[in-house]
Design an enzyme around this catalytic site. Sequence first.
Site, PDB file in Angstrom:
ATOM      1  N   GLY A  31       0.828  -1.209   0.000  1.00  0.00           N
ATOM      2  CA  GLY A  31       0.000   0.000   0.000  1.00  0.00           C
ATOM      3  C   GLY A  31       0.862   1.258   0.000  1.00  0.00           C
ATOM      4  O   GLY A  31       2.094   1.187  -0.049  1.00  0.00           O
ATOM      5  N   PHE A  32       0.200   2.387   0.086  1.00  0.00           N
ATOM      6  CA  PHE A  32       0.904   3.675   0.034  1.00  0.00           C
ATOM      7  C   PHE A  32       1.887   3.828   1.203  1.00  0.00           C
ATOM      8  O   PHE A  32       3.107   3.918   0.994  1.00  0.00           O
ATOM      9  CB  PHE A  32      -0.150   4.795   0.009  1.00  0.00           C
ATOM     10  CG  PHE A  32       0.342   6.136   0.439  1.00  0.00           C
ATOM     11  CD1 PHE A  32       1.405   6.747  -0.205  1.00  0.00           C
ATOM     12  CD2 PHE A  32      -0.281   6.805   1.495  1.00  0.00           C
ATOM     13  CE1 PHE A  32       1.860   7.998   0.204  1.00  0.00           C
ATOM     14  CE2 PHE A  32       0.158   8.050   1.900  1.00  0.00           C
ATOM     15  CZ  PHE A  32       1.233   8.640   1.260  1.00  0.00           C
ATOM     16  N   GLY A  57      -3.649  -1.969  -2.400  1.00  0.00           N
ATOM     17  CA  GLY A  57      -2.233  -1.783  -2.732  1.00  0.00           C
ATOM     18  C   GLY A  57      -1.938  -2.297  -4.134  1.00  0.00           C
ATOM     19  O   GLY A  57      -2.817  -2.803  -4.828  1.00  0.00           O
ATOM     20  N   TYR A 169     -15.479   2.823  11.061  1.00  0.00           N
ATOM     21  CA  TYR A 169     -14.031   2.676  10.830  1.00  0.00           C
ATOM     22  C   TYR A 169     -13.275   3.019  12.114  1.00  0.00           C
ATOM     23  O   TYR A 169     -12.379   2.284  12.554  1.00  0.00           O
ATOM     24  CB  TYR A 169     -13.600   3.599   9.687  1.00  0.00           C
ATOM     25  CG  TYR A 169     -12.109   3.639   9.443  1.00  0.00           C
ATOM     26  CD1 TYR A 169     -11.458   2.579   8.821  1.00  0.00           C
ATOM     27  CD2 TYR A 169     -11.354   4.753   9.833  1.00  0.00           C
ATOM     28  CE1 TYR A 169     -10.088   2.619   8.591  1.00  0.00           C
ATOM     29  CE2 TYR A 169      -9.995   4.798   9.617  1.00  0.00           C
ATOM     30  CZ  TYR A 169      -9.362   3.730   8.993  1.00  0.00           C
ATOM     31  OH  TYR A 169      -8.016   3.773   8.777  1.00  0.00           O
ATOM     32  N   LYS A 173     -10.978   0.496  14.356  1.00  0.00           N
ATOM     33  CA  LYS A 173      -9.578   0.802  14.694  1.00  0.00           C
ATOM     34  C   LYS A 173      -9.386   0.790  16.219  1.00  0.00           C
ATOM     35  O   LYS A 173      -8.394   0.269  16.727  1.00  0.00           O
ATOM     36  CB  LYS A 173      -9.173   2.162  14.103  1.00  0.00           C
ATOM     37  CG  LYS A 173      -8.914   2.105  12.601  1.00  0.00           C
ATOM     38  CD  LYS A 173      -7.725   1.223  12.335  1.00  0.00           C
ATOM     39  CE  LYS A 173      -7.235   1.248  10.913  1.00  0.00           C
ATOM     40  NZ  LYS A 173      -6.112   0.322  10.687  1.00  0.00           N
TER      41      LYS A 173
END
Length: 350
Positions: A31-32, A57, A169, A173
Amino acid sequence: MPKAVGDDPSAPAAAPLLGAGARVLVTGGAGFIGSHLCAELLRRGHRVHVVDDLSTGSLDNLREFADEARLTVTVASIEDPQVAARACAAADAVFHLAGAVGVRRLASRPLEVVQRNLRCTEVLLGAAAAGRIPVLLTSSSEVYGDGPVPFDEAHSVRPGATEGRRGGYACAKAMGEWLAFGHREQDRLPVVVARLFNTVGPRQSGESGMVLPRFVAQAVAGQPLTVYGDGSQTRCFAHVGDVARALVELMAAPGTEGRVFNVGSDVETTVLALARLVRDEAGTEAPLQLQPFTAVFPPGFVDPPRRVPSLQRLVAAIGWAPATPLATIVRELVALARQQGDQRGGMAAG
Ligand code: UDP
C-alpha cells in the site's frame, strides 16, 4: 505481568522491540504507507516480508525493489489464519498496516470496511500472540472523532453514532487497539500502537477520496479544485517518508512497548488554504469549486471540523516528529504529477 497502558514514562526504559537485521513482516506492505515503510526497513538493513492481498495496494508500489533479495512478497489476505500463522512464525517483528481505508470506500461500503479492518487485525494479532512476536499496530486519528483538539493519547475515543457511517471505521480501529492490549495482558504480546494522522506523499492515490492527490491531479490538469464544505475544516499533513521513519523508530526505541502514540504533523491547515497552496505551486488559474458536504457524502456522514495531534509523547519517545513543510510536500507532488503526465504523453506520442 505486563505493565498497563500509560505506565509511568519515567520508569526504566524497556529493551527495543526491533533488533538489528531483523526479519520484519509488513502487512499491507504494497500500500501507500506500507511501501514507504518497506523502503525504510530495507534501508536500515532489515529483511522484509510483505503480505498484501492487493485490494487497495499494488505491486507497482514496490517495483523499485524488484531485484532486492531482502524483500519477499506474498499476495494473500492476512485474514486467512494460515497465512497469518506462517508469516508470523517466520518474523521477529510485525508492522500491521493491512486494512480497508479511505473516506470514499467508508461512505459507500461501510460494512466491508468495518468487517475487513476487524478481521485482519483479529487474525494477525492472534497469530503474533501465539509466538509473542512484537507488533506495531497502525490505528487512526479517526478514533478521536470530534473530540477537543489537540488530540491527546489519554483522551477517550469518540467513534460517533452507530446510525452514522463514519464511526464504524473509527470503532474498528479502536477495537483493534483493545484487541492488541488484550493479547498483551493475556499472552504477553509486546505491542506499540501508532495512531496515524493525515499522511501524504508520492504514490498516494486519490481514488479513495484523499484530498491532496485529488487537488494535485486537478490542478495539474487545469481543472477546478473540489473543496468540500466551505473549506474551513482543518487537517495536519505529514510526509509519508517522515511517518515511515517514525514508525520504525517507535519499534527501535526503548520504552515504547505497551503505549499509544500519535504519529503525524501538528501544523494545522484549512482545506481551503491547502487548495490555494496547490494551485499556487502548480501555477494554475484553476478555480476552487466549493461543493456542499451533502452533495459528496451520504446522509449522516460527518466531516471532522478539526484534527490536530498532541505530539508530546512521540517527541519524548523518539526525539522528533514528522516536520517536512507542507509547501515542500506539495511542490514534490506537483513535480511528480507533471513528470508522470509527461511520461504518459511521451508514451502516447511514441
Ligand atoms: N476534501 C475536499 N475535497 C476533496 C477531497 C477531500 O475538500 O476532493 C476534504 C475532506 O472533506 C476533508 C479533508 O479534505 O475535510 C481531508 O480529506 P481526506 O479524505 O484526505 O482525509 P480525512 O481527513 O477526511 O480522513
